[in-house]
Design a protein around this motif. Structure first.
Motif, PDB file in Angstrom:
ATOM      1  N   ASP A  88      -6.369  13.537  14.412  1.00  0.00           N
ATOM      2  CA  ASP A  88      -5.751  12.264  14.797  1.00  0.00           C
ATOM      3  C   ASP A  88      -6.629  11.076  14.400  1.00  0.00           C
ATOM      4  N   TRP A  89      -7.915  11.328  14.159  1.00  0.00           N
ATOM      5  CA  TRP A  89      -8.805  10.247  13.725  1.00  0.00           C
ATOM      6  C   TRP A  89      -8.377   9.660  12.381  1.00  0.00           C
ATOM      7  N   ILE A  90      -7.533  10.385  11.669  1.00  0.00           N
ATOM      8  CA  ILE A  90      -7.057   9.865  10.388  1.00  0.00           C
ATOM      9  C   ILE A  90      -6.319   8.543  10.569  1.00  0.00           C
ATOM     10  N   CYS A  91      -5.699   8.345  11.715  1.00  0.00           N
ATOM     11  CA  CYS A  91      -5.063   7.045  11.989  1.00  0.00           C
ATOM     12  C   CYS A  91      -6.099   5.927  11.915  1.00  0.00           C
ATOM     13  N   GLU A  92      -7.281   6.166  12.481  1.00  0.00           N
ATOM     14  CA  GLU A  92      -8.360   5.177  12.421  1.00  0.00           C
ATOM     15  C   GLU A  92      -8.882   5.040  10.991  1.00  0.00           C
ATOM     16  N   ILE A  93      -9.002   6.168  10.293  1.00  0.00           N
ATOM     17  CA  ILE A  93      -9.484   6.142   8.912  1.00  0.00           C
ATOM     18  C   ILE A  93      -8.579   5.277   8.048  1.00  0.00           C
ATOM     19  N   LEU A  94      -7.284   5.429   8.207  1.00  0.00           N
ATOM     20  CA  LEU A  94      -6.342   4.657   7.397  1.00  0.00           C
ATOM     21  C   LEU A  94      -6.453   3.168   7.681  1.00  0.00           C
ATOM     22  N   GLN A  95      -6.621   2.815   8.940  1.00  0.00           N
ATOM     23  CA  GLN A  95      -6.788   1.404   9.285  1.00  0.00           C
ATOM     24  C   GLN A  95      -8.082   0.846   8.692  1.00  0.00           C
ATOM     25  N   ASP A  96      -9.158   1.634   8.774  1.00  0.00           N
ATOM     26  CA  ASP A  96     -10.427   1.206   8.187  1.00  0.00           C
ATOM     27  C   ASP A  96     -10.307   1.068   6.669  1.00  0.00           C
ATOM     28  N   ALA A  97      -9.633   2.050   6.039  1.00  0.00           N
ATOM     29  CA  ALA A  97      -9.481   2.028   4.585  1.00  0.00           C
ATOM     30  C   ALA A  97      -8.677   0.811   4.140  1.00  0.00           C
ATOM     31  N   ALA A  98      -7.629   0.474   4.900  1.00  0.00           N
ATOM     32  CA  ALA A  98      -6.793  -0.673   4.541  1.00  0.00           C
ATOM     33  C   ALA A  98      -7.555  -1.984   4.656  1.00  0.00           C
ATOM     34  N   GLY A  99      -8.595  -1.991   5.504  1.00  0.00           N
ATOM     35  CA  GLY A  99      -9.419  -3.196   5.636  1.00  0.00           C
ATOM     36  C   GLY A  99     -10.428  -3.350   4.508  1.00  0.00           C
ATOM     37  N   MET A 100     -10.716  -2.249   3.798  1.00  0.00           N
ATOM     38  CA  MET A 100     -11.728  -2.275   2.738  1.00  0.00           C
ATOM     39  C   MET A 100     -11.158  -2.155   1.336  1.00  0.00           C
ATOM     40  N   TYR A 101      -9.978  -1.549   1.209  1.00  0.00           N
ATOM     41  CA  TYR A 101      -9.404  -1.264  -0.105  1.00  0.00           C
ATOM     42  C   TYR A 101      -7.933  -1.698  -0.121  1.00  0.00           C
ATOM     43  N   PRO A 102      -7.361  -1.899  -1.304  1.00  0.00           N
ATOM     44  CA  PRO A 102      -5.955  -2.328  -1.389  1.00  0.00           C
ATOM     45  C   PRO A 102      -4.991  -1.172  -1.143  1.00  0.00           C
ATOM     46  N   ILE A 103      -4.913  -0.742   0.121  1.00  0.00           N
ATOM     47  CA  ILE A 103      -4.105   0.411   0.503  1.00  0.00           C
ATOM     48  C   ILE A 103      -2.745  -0.057   1.031  1.00  0.00           C
ATOM     49  N   ASP A 104      -1.686   0.587   0.572  1.00  0.00           N
ATOM     50  CA  ASP A 104      -0.331   0.316   1.050  1.00  0.00           C
ATOM     51  C   ASP A 104      -0.015   1.284   2.190  1.00  0.00           C
ATOM     52  N   LEU A 105      -0.068   0.812   3.425  1.00  0.00           N
ATOM     53  CA  LEU A 105       0.133   1.683   4.577  1.00  0.00           C
ATOM     54  C   LEU A 105       1.589   2.117   4.744  1.00  0.00           C
ATOM     55  N   SER A 106       2.490   1.572   3.951  1.00  0.00           N
ATOM     56  CA  SER A 106       3.868   2.052   3.988  1.00  0.00           C
ATOM     57  C   SER A 106       4.059   3.270   3.086  1.00  0.00           C
ATOM     58  N   ARG A 107       3.035   3.587   2.290  1.00  0.00           N
ATOM     59  CA  ARG A 107       3.133   4.721   1.362  1.00  0.00           C
ATOM     60  C   ARG A 107       1.912   5.634   1.538  1.00  0.00           C
ATOM     61  N   VAL A 108       1.853   6.288   2.701  1.00  0.00           N
ATOM     62  CA  VAL A 108       0.793   7.237   3.000  1.00  0.00           C
ATOM     63  C   VAL A 108       1.391   8.639   2.968  1.00  0.00           C
ATOM     64  N   TYR A 109       0.794   9.514   2.178  1.00  0.00           N
ATOM     65  CA  TYR A 109       1.270  10.882   2.019  1.00  0.00           C
ATOM     66  C   TYR A 109       0.161  11.841   2.430  1.00  0.00           C
ATOM     67  N   MET A 110       0.548  13.030   2.871  1.00  0.00           N
ATOM     68  CA  MET A 110      -0.459  13.992   3.333  1.00  0.00           C
ATOM     69  C   MET A 110      -0.170  15.372   2.770  1.00  0.00           C
ATOM     70  N   THR A 111      -1.255  16.071   2.424  1.00  0.00           N
ATOM     71  CA  THR A 111      -1.156  17.442   1.929  1.00  0.00           C
ATOM     72  C   THR A 111      -2.350  18.245   2.432  1.00  0.00           C
ATOM     73  N   GLY A 112      -2.205  19.547   2.448  1.00  0.00           N
ATOM     74  CA  GLY A 112      -3.281  20.450   2.845  1.00  0.00           C
ATOM     75  C   GLY A 112      -2.855  21.873   2.554  1.00  0.00           C
ATOM     76  N   HIS A 113      -3.824  22.755   2.348  1.00  0.00           N
ATOM     77  CA  HIS A 113      -3.510  24.132   1.987  1.00  0.00           C
ATOM     78  C   HIS A 113      -3.783  25.080   3.143  1.00  0.00           C
ATOM     79  N   SER A 114      -2.911  26.075   3.317  1.00  0.00           N
ATOM     80  CA  SER A 114      -3.083  27.135   4.293  1.00  0.00           C
ATOM     81  C   SER A 114      -3.127  26.548   5.702  1.00  0.00           C
ATOM     82  N   HIS A 115      -4.219  26.776   6.465  1.00  0.00           N
ATOM     83  CA  HIS A 115      -4.240  26.233   7.827  1.00  0.00           C
ATOM     84  C   HIS A 115      -4.200  24.710   7.818  1.00  0.00           C
ATOM     85  N   ASN A 116      -4.738  24.096   6.751  1.00  0.00           N
ATOM     86  CA  ASN A 116      -4.641  22.643   6.663  1.00  0.00           C
ATOM     87  C   ASN A 116      -3.221  22.193   6.301  1.00  0.00           C
TER      88      ASN A 116
END
Length: 314
Positions: A88-116
């Motif tokens: 759930d900390w990824i919510c904080e990571i995304l907010q921090d990233a958007a403050g430092m980099y030109p991130i579009d928070l309307s276009r966030v995608y997620m992937t992971g393999h197996s248990h992830n």
């Protein structure tokens, strides 16, 4: 490491590491981009600071997304912990990233393999307003009940109802030779490795078809009868035969030396928000074509930050 920095810059990427609650997360941004704001792919893969083997494994596993980012198409974030609560900390990571980099928070995608991949789906259930689309890898097209589940996150009826209540575009990618025989969903599984037990209800044709219909319900798609599922074995469409279920559109794509069986099932709103891709002869592993095909699907979607509605960009 200056050598590592130079390696990524030569690819056209800027590499930075940051911390959330004293845990490392990593971001790649393209050195040059035609986009004012970048969509971002969150790769659930451990990059813990005390273990630098994990970060090398993450880069190797998801190198395809680094290649895509180097073309200026997106940014890539790496982070995962061994608990849905910590993820759930990824919510904080995304907010921090958007403050430092030109991130579009309307276009966030997620992937992971197996248990992830299971954690990817769990994060989507917890935070459907954060993600525009998900692409779990090496996961079952079906949705097993806790009684027969061997997944990292057992999906209760309450969790399945949560999925049904939200609109989350999803692309599940797996191998045709996964342990447990995930596809075709209309046939009993067989052991592909010595010592692997795939007996029981969850591996039977009856069990797999029941789990498939549980997935369809959770993805807000029409149910499919046993007769329809069994008839898929005789379809004139090779992708439908390989996957073992009827679909609204299906195709076979030859890529990197393997056939990729791709099928879409429309939901009750008539939207193509659920896709399954299986790869010929592929065991439980990640290959670059997964990144290409998943990105090709995910990038179609955005999330309205005010209403939470899914936006189809094209």
């Amino acid at each position: 490491d200056p050598g590592v920095q130079a390696y990524w810059r030569q690819m056209g990427l800027e590499y930075h590491c940051h911390f959330v609650h004293d845990e490392r997360w990593v971001i790649f941004t393209p050195a040059a981009s035609a986009l004012e704001k970048l969509p971002v792919v969150v790769c659930l893969s451990e990059v813990n600071e005390p273990d630098d083997h994990s970060i090398i494994s993450a880069f190797a596993t998801f190198r395809g997304y680094c290649d895509i980012a180097s073309q200026g198409d997106c940014a890539v974030i790496f982070f995962a912990m061994e608990s849905p609560r910590w993820n759930d900390w990824i919510c904080e990571i995304l907010q921090d990233a958007a403050g430092m980099y030109p991130i579009d928070l309307s276009r966030v995608y997620m992937t992971g393999h197996s248990h992830n991949g299971h954690f990817t789906q769990e994060f989507a259930r917890r935070h459907p307003d954060v993600l525009a689309c998900i692409a779990p890898l090496g996961n079952s097209p079906g949705l097993p009940t806790p009684a027969v589940s061997h997944e990292a996150v057992a999906v209760t009826d309450e969790m399945a109802a949560r999925m049904e209540s939200m609109d989350m575009p999803t692309c599940i990618l797996c191998g045709c030779k996964e342990v447990g025989g995930l596809v075709p969903v209309n046939k009993t599984a067989h052991a592909f490795e010595p010592g692997i037990n795939v007996e029981g209800y969850a591996a039977s044709a009856e069990g797999k078809m029941a789990m498939w219909n549980r997935r369809l319900k959770a993805e807000r798609c029409p149910q499919q009868s046993a007769e329809e599922l069994l008839a898929a074995a005789d379809s004139s469409n090779k992708a439908i035969r390989a996957l073992g279920f009827p679909s609204d559109r299906a195709e076979t794509v030859y890529l990197d030396g393997f056939e990729h069986y791709i099928a879409d099932v429309r939901n009750h709103d008539g939207k193509y928000h659920f896709r399954v891709i299986a790869i010929e002869n592929m065991p439980h592993m990640v290959v670059p074509s997964m990144h290409v095909l998943a990105w090709n699907y995910m990038r179609r979607f955005a999330r309205d930050r005010e209403t939470g509605a899914v936006i189809e960009l094209f």
